[in-house]
Design a protein around this motif. Structure first.
Motif, PDB file in Angstrom:
ATOM      1  N   SER A 156       0.825  -1.204   0.000  1.00 25.87           N
ATOM      2  CA  SER A 156       0.000   0.000   0.000  1.00 25.87           C
ATOM      3  C   SER A 156       0.862   1.257   0.000  1.00 25.87           C
ATOM      4  O   SER A 156       1.985   1.253   0.507  1.00 25.87           O
TER       5      SER A 156
ATOM      6  N   ALA B   3      -5.381  -0.787   5.329  1.00 25.13           N
ATOM      7  CA  ALA B   3      -4.762  -0.345   4.069  1.00 25.13           C
ATOM      8  C   ALA B   3      -4.073  -1.501   3.360  1.00 25.13           C
ATOM      9  O   ALA B   3      -4.204  -1.672   2.138  1.00 25.13           O
TER      10      ALA B   3
ATOM     11  N   VAL C  51      -5.175  -3.410  -0.367  1.00 26.79           N
ATOM     12  CA  VAL C  51      -4.365  -3.569  -1.576  1.00 26.79           C
ATOM     13  C   VAL C  51      -4.140  -5.039  -1.905  1.00 26.79           C
ATOM     14  O   VAL C  51      -4.088  -5.431  -3.076  1.00 26.79           O
TER      15      VAL C  51
END
Length: 476
Positions: free
Chosen positions: A143, A225, A229
């Motif tokens: 990320s 996060a 991803v």
């Protein structure tokens, strides 16, 4: 004039606004305006005039102008190495031809290693680790928030722990001033070296970065996060607003070109080589004493100039195409420059308000004994968080903390370590910080998301540091 608690209101409101609106530039200007409302006694027109005058005054410093220009030129550099096929060629070389980078852990560790190796300048460390690794991090689904965290949390801590740079010179100057004033005895270099093991936040910060990269055991906003991803391939939050435009950070290869690592290696080598020479020249033969800002400015300027010739000779692009990409990169980086201008400006306002001195007055002479280093660390952290500057915090805190340590009969070297660590911790957490903004730029992340994901990890390192300062305070 002393403003007391009112000196803290502008930075606190700025931070709250940034977290609430997620508009960092607007929040910085609002905080600056509010600061002048305090200074002028509520005069709206005087506050507007003072705010704009402060913004304009930022350009009076040649060092500031160099920072703005080399960031704009860095935008051009990013676009050119992508459009020329250099980035894709370099990635292909590392991932396919040599198989040096095989997974997301290896990509993250490359940013970590660069952050440690480039200890001569914090800006350089952040920019290089972000620019070199971001394409690899994107490919292996790291990320943007995680990359920004790695860039930010290895730059200042490493600069402080390996003080063979301008940081070390500044620290020794501040310590030396206390020796000259007769507050303490000793040698500045010796005291600085002895304080290194007591930079607990810096040490924990670097160790925790390695831990999270190695184990992947994230928590809090960073966990969300990273899961985003990995599961969806979405590098940024859906409504994220990176400080670098997508057109700049994700420029496609010019039509008709094939990936070629030399279109990255040549400009990058010129950049690094010129920076090394610049540090040597500005340091009058001593790389450690060189002017990092000037060296980076020279480096990016020469790299872009020679790259124009290199690309022309190789028929990568015409002069007109080259200039079009340069202007595209400069335009894409302008939001970052605006943020930096406002960041520097509000720092001047907060300094004029005397927020640092007010914070120090709250505890000066009121604490003693083993809790001294921990209190100094917390004071430095609050000061840096409120002002957005670690260097400014060092300059304000060292003359306060050393006499405090003497009065409390606390360890001098532990207290010096606490000043440095506190300043770095507060700077890591502050949306007013220029390095927070630069790390977001280097990773092409949203500054709000970078702060939100890094903050819990920074607090975690700080919590361990406080415990260690209490232990060290009572033992030493």
């Amino acid at each position: 004039m002393e403003y007391g608690f009112l000196s803290l209101v502008p930075p606190l409101v700025t931070i709250a606004l940034a977290m609430w609106t997620r508009q960092v530039a607007l929040s910085l200007f609002a905080g600056m305006f509010l600061g002048f409302m305090v200074i002028t006694g509520g005069n709206i027109f005087g506050s507007l005039n003072g705010s704009f005058d402060t913004v304009f005054s930022v350009f009076a410093s040649s060092d500031n102008i160099k920072v703005f220009i080399f960031n704009m030129l860095m935008g051009a550099f990013i676009v050119l190495i992508q459009a020329s096929g250099g980035v894709e060629g370099f990635i292909e070389y590392l991932t396919i031809k040599t198989e040096k980078i095989k997974n997301r852990k290896a990509a993250a560790f490359l940013a970590y290693i660069i952050g440690i190796i480039i200890f001569v300048d914090g800006y350089l460390s952040i920019i290089l680790s972000g620019i070199v690794v971001r394409p690899l991090a994107d490919r292996f689904k790291v990320s943007r928030e995680m990359l920004a965290y790695i860039c930010d949390s290895t730059s200042a801590p490493i600069n402080a722990l390996i003080p063979l740079n301008s940081w070390g010179a500044m620290f020794m100057g501040l310590i030396g001033a206390q020796i000259t004033a007769g507050v303490i005895n000793g040698n500045p270099m010796t005291l600085l070296i002895q304080s290194l093991p007591f930079q607990f936040y810096s040490i924990m910060s670097v160790l925790f970065v390695a831990y999270f990269i190695t184990t992947g055991k994230h928590w809090g906003p960073m966990k969300k996060a990273e899961e985003r991803v990995i599961k969806t391939g979405q590098l940024l939050r859906e409504d994220a607003h990176p400080v670098v435009s997508k057109d700049t950070s994700d420029t496609p290869i010019k039509e008709g070109l094939s990936p070629d690592k030399w279109n990255f290696v040549f400009p990058f080598s010129i950049l690094l080589g010129t920076i090394a020479i610049g540090l040597y020249v500005t340091g009058e033969g001593n790389l450690i004493k060189g002017d990092g800002t000037t060296a980076i400015f020279w480096g990016i300027l020469l790299s872009l100039t020679l790259s124009a010739v290199f690309f022309k000779v190789k028929k990568v692009m015409t002069v007109n195409e080259y200039l079009d990409y340069v202007f595209k990169g400069i335009g894409g980086i302008m939001p970052l420059v605006i943020l930096l201008v406002f960041s520097f400006a509000i720092g001047k306002v907060v300094k004029e308000l005397g927020a640092g001195q007010y914070l120090a007055s709250l505890v000066e002479g009121k604490v003693s004994g083993g809790f001294g280093p921990a209190i100094i660390f917390i004071m430095g952290a609050i000061m840096a968080f409120s002002t957005g500057t670690s260097w400014g915090t060092f300059a304000m805190m060292m003359p306060i903390a050393v006499p405090m340590a003497v009065a409390m009969d606390a360890s001098i070297v532990v207290s010096i370590g606490a000043v440095i660590s506190g300043g770095i911790f507060g700077d890591h957490c502050s949306p007013l910080s220029d390095t927070t903004i630069l790390a977001s730029m280097a990773a092409s992340a949203d500054p709000y998301d970078h702060i939100k994901t890094q903050l819990p990890y920074a607090i975690q390192s700080a919590a361990v540091a406080i415990v260690l300062y209490i232990i060290a305070g009572f033992i030493l």
